[in-house]
Design a protein around this motif. Structure first.
Motif, PDB file in Angstrom:
ATOM      1  N   VAL A  17      12.217  -1.352  -2.705  1.00  0.00           N
ATOM      2  CA  VAL A  17      11.758  -1.339  -4.089  1.00  0.00           C
ATOM      3  C   VAL A  17      11.908   0.061  -4.640  1.00  0.00           C
ATOM      4  O   VAL A  17      11.885   1.038  -3.887  1.00  0.00           O
ATOM      5  N   ARG A  18      12.105   0.163  -5.911  1.00  0.00           N
ATOM      6  CA  ARG A  18      12.116   1.488  -6.519  1.00  0.00           C
ATOM      7  C   ARG A  18      11.444   1.457  -7.873  1.00  0.00           C
ATOM      8  O   ARG A  18      11.412   0.428  -8.548  1.00  0.00           O
ATOM      9  N   GLN A  19      10.899   2.600  -8.255  1.00  0.00           N
ATOM     10  CA  GLN A  19      10.305   2.753  -9.573  1.00  0.00           C
ATOM     11  C   GLN A  19      11.062   3.849 -10.305  1.00  0.00           C
ATOM     12  O   GLN A  19      11.379   4.879  -9.722  1.00  0.00           O
ATOM     13  N   VAL A  20      11.346   3.596 -11.547  1.00  0.00           N
ATOM     14  CA  VAL A  20      12.127   4.554 -12.319  1.00  0.00           C
ATOM     15  C   VAL A  20      11.361   4.959 -13.567  1.00  0.00           C
ATOM     16  O   VAL A  20      10.828   4.111 -14.279  1.00  0.00           O
ATOM     17  N   GLN A  21      11.305   6.223 -13.780  1.00  0.00           N
ATOM     18  CA  GLN A  21      10.595   6.741 -14.944  1.00  0.00           C
ATOM     19  C   GLN A  21      11.333   7.957 -15.476  1.00  0.00           C
ATOM     20  O   GLN A  21      11.754   8.824 -14.725  1.00  0.00           O
ATOM     21  N   ARG A  22      11.486   7.996 -16.770  1.00  0.00           N
ATOM     22  CA  ARG A  22      12.170   9.134 -17.366  1.00  0.00           C
ATOM     23  C   ARG A  22      11.277  10.365 -17.266  1.00  0.00           C
ATOM     24  O   ARG A  22      10.078  10.294 -17.554  1.00  0.00           O
ATOM     25  N   SER A  23      11.882  11.427 -16.858  1.00  0.00           N
ATOM     26  CA  SER A  23      11.118  12.661 -16.709  1.00  0.00           C
ATOM     27  C   SER A  23      10.593  13.123 -18.055  1.00  0.00           C
ATOM     28  O   SER A  23      11.262  13.012 -19.075  1.00  0.00           O
ATOM     29  N   GLU A  47       9.464  16.272 -18.885  1.00  0.00           N
ATOM     30  CA  GLU A  47       9.950  17.581 -19.333  1.00  0.00           C
ATOM     31  C   GLU A  47      11.455  17.610 -19.525  1.00  0.00           C
ATOM     32  O   GLU A  47      11.973  18.330 -20.362  1.00  0.00           O
ATOM     33  N   ASP A  48      12.141  16.805 -18.757  1.00  0.00           N
ATOM     34  CA  ASP A  48      13.587  16.729 -18.916  1.00  0.00           C
ATOM     35  C   ASP A  48      14.003  15.276 -19.050  1.00  0.00           C
ATOM     36  O   ASP A  48      14.317  14.612 -18.073  1.00  0.00           O
ATOM     37  N   PRO A  49      13.980  14.772 -20.260  1.00  0.00           N
ATOM     38  CA  PRO A  49      14.260  13.350 -20.508  1.00  0.00           C
ATOM     39  C   PRO A  49      15.655  12.914 -20.084  1.00  0.00           C
ATOM     40  O   PRO A  49      15.951  11.721 -20.088  1.00  0.00           O
ATOM     41  N   SER A  50      16.498  13.856 -19.735  1.00  0.00           N
ATOM     42  CA  SER A  50      17.846  13.461 -19.334  1.00  0.00           C
ATOM     43  C   SER A  50      17.902  13.046 -17.872  1.00  0.00           C
ATOM     44  O   SER A  50      18.925  12.570 -17.401  1.00  0.00           O
ATOM     45  N   THR A  51      16.816  13.237 -17.183  1.00  0.00           N
ATOM     46  CA  THR A  51      16.809  12.833 -15.770  1.00  0.00           C
ATOM     47  C   THR A  51      15.736  11.778 -15.521  1.00  0.00           C
ATOM     48  O   THR A  51      14.753  11.685 -16.259  1.00  0.00           O
ATOM     49  N   TYR A  52      15.974  11.038 -14.493  1.00  0.00           N
ATOM     50  CA  TYR A  52      15.021  10.007 -14.100  1.00  0.00           C
ATOM     51  C   TYR A  52      14.289  10.428 -12.829  1.00  0.00           C
ATOM     52  O   TYR A  52      14.871  11.042 -11.947  1.00  0.00           O
ATOM     53  N   SER A  90       0.850  -1.172   0.000  1.00  0.00           N
ATOM     54  CA  SER A  90       0.000   0.000   0.000  1.00  0.00           C
ATOM     55  C   SER A  90       0.893   1.231   0.000  1.00  0.00           C
ATOM     56  O   SER A  90       2.105   1.142   0.014  1.00  0.00           O
ATOM     57  N   HIS A  91       0.289   2.347  -0.016  1.00  0.00           N
ATOM     58  CA  HIS A  91       1.035   3.610   0.055  1.00  0.00           C
ATOM     59  C   HIS A  91       1.973   3.571   1.239  1.00  0.00           C
ATOM     60  O   HIS A  91       1.576   3.367   2.366  1.00  0.00           O
ATOM     61  N   LEU A  92       3.223   3.774   0.978  1.00  0.00           N
ATOM     62  CA  LEU A  92       4.229   3.620   2.008  1.00  0.00           C
ATOM     63  C   LEU A  92       5.111   4.833   2.019  1.00  0.00           C
ATOM     64  O   LEU A  92       5.036   5.667   1.151  1.00  0.00           O
ATOM     65  N   PRO A  93       5.945   4.886   3.032  1.00  0.00           N
ATOM     66  CA  PRO A  93       6.949   5.932   3.007  1.00  0.00           C
ATOM     67  C   PRO A  93       7.703   5.874   1.697  1.00  0.00           C
ATOM     68  O   PRO A  93       8.333   4.884   1.389  1.00  0.00           O
ATOM     69  N   SER A  94       7.574   6.898   0.920  1.00  0.00           N
ATOM     70  CA  SER A  94       8.261   6.902  -0.362  1.00  0.00           C
ATOM     71  C   SER A  94       8.970   8.224  -0.544  1.00  0.00           C
ATOM     72  O   SER A  94       8.474   9.261  -0.121  1.00  0.00           O
ATOM     73  N   LYS A  95      10.097   8.155  -1.165  1.00  0.00           N
ATOM     74  CA  LYS A  95      10.810   9.377  -1.476  1.00  0.00           C
ATOM     75  C   LYS A  95      11.014   9.415  -2.977  1.00  0.00           C
ATOM     76  O   LYS A  95      11.420   8.427  -3.584  1.00  0.00           O
ATOM     77  N   ILE A  96      10.710  10.528  -3.549  1.00  0.00           N
ATOM     78  CA  ILE A  96      10.891  10.686  -4.985  1.00  0.00           C
ATOM     79  C   ILE A  96      12.069  11.605  -5.225  1.00  0.00           C
ATOM     80  O   ILE A  96      12.134  12.698  -4.672  1.00  0.00           O
ATOM     81  N   VAL A  97      12.996  11.153  -6.012  1.00  0.00           N
ATOM     82  CA  VAL A  97      14.155  11.976  -6.310  1.00  0.00           C
ATOM     83  C   VAL A  97      14.367  12.037  -7.806  1.00  0.00           C
ATOM     84  O   VAL A  97      13.977  11.132  -8.544  1.00  0.00           O
ATOM     85  N   GLY A  98      14.924  13.117  -8.253  1.00  0.00           N
ATOM     86  CA  GLY A  98      15.312  13.231  -9.639  1.00  0.00           C
ATOM     87  C   GLY A  98      16.792  12.938  -9.734  1.00  0.00           C
ATOM     88  O   GLY A  98      17.563  13.391  -8.906  1.00  0.00           O
ATOM     89  N   SER A  99      17.180  12.190 -10.726  1.00  0.00           N
ATOM     90  CA  SER A  99      18.582  11.824 -10.821  1.00  0.00           C
ATOM     91  C   SER A  99      18.986  11.626 -12.265  1.00  0.00           C
ATOM     92  O   SER A  99      18.195  11.206 -13.100  1.00  0.00           O
ATOM     93  N   LYS A 100      20.222  11.969 -12.540  1.00  0.00           N
ATOM     94  CA  LYS A 100      20.725  11.751 -13.893  1.00  0.00           C
ATOM     95  C   LYS A 100      21.174  10.314 -14.083  1.00  0.00           C
ATOM     96  O   LYS A 100      21.248   9.811 -15.188  1.00  0.00           O
ATOM     97  N   THR A 101      21.487   9.714 -12.985  1.00  0.00           N
ATOM     98  CA  THR A 101      22.007   8.355 -13.078  1.00  0.00           C
ATOM     99  C   THR A 101      21.110   7.396 -12.310  1.00  0.00           C
ATOM    100  O   THR A 101      20.332   7.789 -11.455  1.00  0.00           O
ATOM    101  N   LEU A 102      21.264   6.159 -12.665  1.00  0.00           N
ATOM    102  CA  LEU A 102      20.481   5.134 -11.976  1.00  0.00           C
ATOM    103  C   LEU A 102      21.304   4.461 -10.900  1.00  0.00           C
ATOM    104  O   LEU A 102      20.802   3.652 -10.138  1.00  0.00           O
ATOM    105  N   ASN A 103      22.577   4.774 -10.867  1.00  0.00           N
ATOM    106  CA  ASN A 103      23.438   4.171  -9.860  1.00  0.00           C
ATOM    107  C   ASN A 103      23.281   4.913  -8.547  1.00  0.00           C
ATOM    108  O   ASN A 103      23.632   6.075  -8.430  1.00  0.00           O
ATOM    109  N   ASP A 104      22.771   4.236  -7.582  1.00  0.00           N
ATOM    110  CA  ASP A 104      22.594   4.875  -6.292  1.00  0.00           C
ATOM    111  C   ASP A 104      23.271   4.083  -5.181  1.00  0.00           C
ATOM    112  O   ASP A 104      22.979   4.253  -4.016  1.00  0.00           O
ATOM    113  N   GLY A 105      24.166   3.223  -5.570  1.00  0.00           N
ATOM    114  CA  GLY A 105      24.905   2.474  -4.554  1.00  0.00           C
ATOM    115  C   GLY A 105      24.226   1.205  -4.117  1.00  0.00           C
ATOM    116  O   GLY A 105      24.792   0.417  -3.378  1.00  0.00           O
ATOM    117  N   GLN A 106      23.044   0.984  -4.578  1.00  0.00           N
ATOM    118  CA  GLN A 106      22.342  -0.241  -4.235  1.00  0.00           C
ATOM    119  C   GLN A 106      22.318  -1.147  -5.455  1.00  0.00           C
ATOM    120  O   GLN A 106      22.457  -0.688  -6.580  1.00  0.00           O
TER     121      GLN A 106
END
Length: 279
Positions: free
Chosen positions: A154-160, A162-167, A105-121
């Motif tokens: 878990v994470r969800q990734v979607q290309r922005s 308005e700015d397709p260079s960021t996720y 269900s709706h959980l603690p979620s954080k949404i971030v914009g990032s140029k890369t998909l590498n986040d150390g995990q």
DNA sequence: CTTATTTGACCCGG
DNA sequence: CCGGGTCAAATAAG
């Protein structure tokens, strides 16, 4: 925030509580040995940290999961071979629980914009969907250690749009895992000529259904440069800064003085035998 | 062999 | 029923 636990889960919690209590009593009885850097201390450390990790997993189950099943597999899945499908895809049995059975269900979620998909995990992709409200597909990742450490992140990734260079990356749940591939780096100052690490490489398993929590899985690493494509989002491993549950990998470095322990551990866990009984 | 990704089927909540 | 999240067979990669 906490849901009702199943009876089987309560049993696990209860038994684990007793194990923890016994471990603490043991720690008192062995306090002088535990204090030093003796083998006893190392093993005890491993014991307590493993227990802590189990509780961390249990805690995440309590707070992260919305609905659940997880009842004992009493209903055997019907064979259900041979089916007439337009394609050669499988018709799933009635016991199939894909989708919402464990839908969070709706959980603690954080949404971030990032140029890369590498986040150390380290992530493993398990799905991709076209989203109505967006022209970019959404990719779904779960932690690589979901099954070997019970990590439910878990994470969800979607290309922005308005700015397709960021996720746009949405993180759901917290990591309860510790990346085993990163652990050895913590000790890499001195000469480490011992290659006697606990290796679970002897692959004799099939089901990845059951979550186990071994002390130190085999190493596997990957360095991936992210790029192009709307569907090539994959694993990542980069920065050394990391949150780590301390002293869980000591088992891997204690081997030079006591390699026999690894063997004992092996026999204990896997019930190895020295005499072959296959004619 | 192994593990990871792709991708249509499936499931559930609204 | 529809939209979105998940599963798992097939496939790819190592």
């Amino acid at each position: 925030m906490d849901r009702k636990l199943l009876a089987s889960e309560r049993t696990v919690v209860e038994v684990m509580s007793r194990i923890r209590k016994s471990a603490m009593q043991l720690g008192v009885l062995l306090r002088e040995e535990v204090a030093g850097d003796s083998t006893v201390g190392v093993v005890f450390e491993e014991l307590t940290s493993s227990i802590s990790r189990v509780f961390a997993v249990l805690e995440s189950m309590e707070t992260v999961e919305g609905g659940q099943r997880l009842d004992a597999g009493l209903l055997s899945p019907p064979p259900h071979h041979h089916q007439i499908s337009t394609k050669k895809r499988k018709i799933y049995p009635a016991t199939d629980r894909r989708g919402g059975c464990r839908r969070r269900s709706h959980l603690p979620s954080k949404i971030v914009g990032s140029k890369t998909l590498n986040d150390g995990q380290t992530w493993r992709k398990y799905g991709q969907k076209e989203i109505q409200s967006s022209k970019n597909p959404r990719s779904y990742f779960r932690c690589t250690h979901k099954f070997d450490q019970g990590c439910m992140a878990v994470r969800q990734v979607q290309r922005s749009e308005e700015d397709p260079s960021t996720y746009l990356i949405t993180y759901l749940g917290e990591h309860t895992c510790r990346d085993p591939a990163m652990a050895p780096q913590l000790f890499s100052t001195s000469d480490v000529s011992n290659t006697c690490l606990l290796s679970f490489g002897a692959s004799r398993h099939r089901a990845e259904k059951e979550a186990r929590v071994p002390a130190s899985p085999f190493p596997s690493h990957k360095q991936e440069s992210d790029e192009e494509g709307l569907s090539n989002l994959s694993t990542a491993c980069s920065s050394p800064d990391y949150f780590v549950i301390p002293a869980a990998e000591k088992l891997a470095v204690m081997t030079p003085t006591s390699g026999f322990l690894a063997d004992l551990y092996f026999e204990d866990v896997f019930g190895f035998d020295h005499d072959g009984f296959l004619s």
